[in-house]
Design a protein around this motif. Sequence first.
Motif: not given
Length: 297
Positions: A75, A78, A82, A222, A232, A246, A248, A251
């Motif tokens: 991650i 992501a 974020t 989202t 994505t 992107t 979280m 993801q």
Amino acid sequence: MNKNSTLYCPKKSAAQLRNRQRKAKLFAHFCAAVTWAGAALLCVLLYQVSMDGFKWLDLQFFTSFPSRFPHKAGIKSALVGTLWLITMVAFIAIPIGVATALYLEEFSHNGRVNRLIELNIANLAGVPSIVYGIIGLAIFVRGLALERSLISGALTMSLLILPVIIIASREAIKTVPMSIRHAAYSLGATRWQTAWSHVLPASFPGILTGVILALSRAIGETAPLIMIGALTYVAFLPEGPMDSFTVMPIQIYNWVSRPQQEFHELASGAIIVLLAVLLIMNATAIFIRHKTEQKLK
């Protein structure tokens, strides 16, 4: 007065009082049952997510980019996206929201235009998030040609949470006693000095509560980001506001949509990380609010 009503009124009042008390107890039990049912459901969900996700939380999970192979997926992009997004949203939405609330409460006149603005703000707070995604796509992505960048996502999410920040900030400003304002005016302070040096610090704990709720909503949304074209699959880190990104929630959505069970477990691990980020952010804001309240006392 009617003699019969004089004789029977106390009995009727006692019966009505018992009836109201019985209804109040039933309603209290109903509320308690609903509360505990919601808490139990939340515990079940957290237990399931923890059982599936904790085994994936290792250093590789945090330092790897998304992959088609579950054991190589992570991650990193992501999580960084974020943090980038929520930081930019905070720098954009909080000053505008608090300034708007301060203007509406301390400087504007109670006229037709002011009432129209208040009505629109109240309506915007209940608009579905996908509508903000459509607005962001039309204005920021296409109208201003910002493309699928971090700044487009930050501006769209700022629009989403602005009504919440404005409403919460206005309510916090309303709780400041008028005696504070009168004391400042009596000492020769201007309206701006009173609002900036006295009203705003006194209402800061309440404003921070609204900011916590607004940013908590933004970090988990989202639909608006999908609408503006957030990717994505990102195998790089954003380095500036104009880079693709992107987050979280996207993801997690990507992993959940895959048929393999391993990706579902990866999504559970990402949910745990997202909850941890949210709790850390909220705990920091609550700590700042607590320190501010102590200073005010």
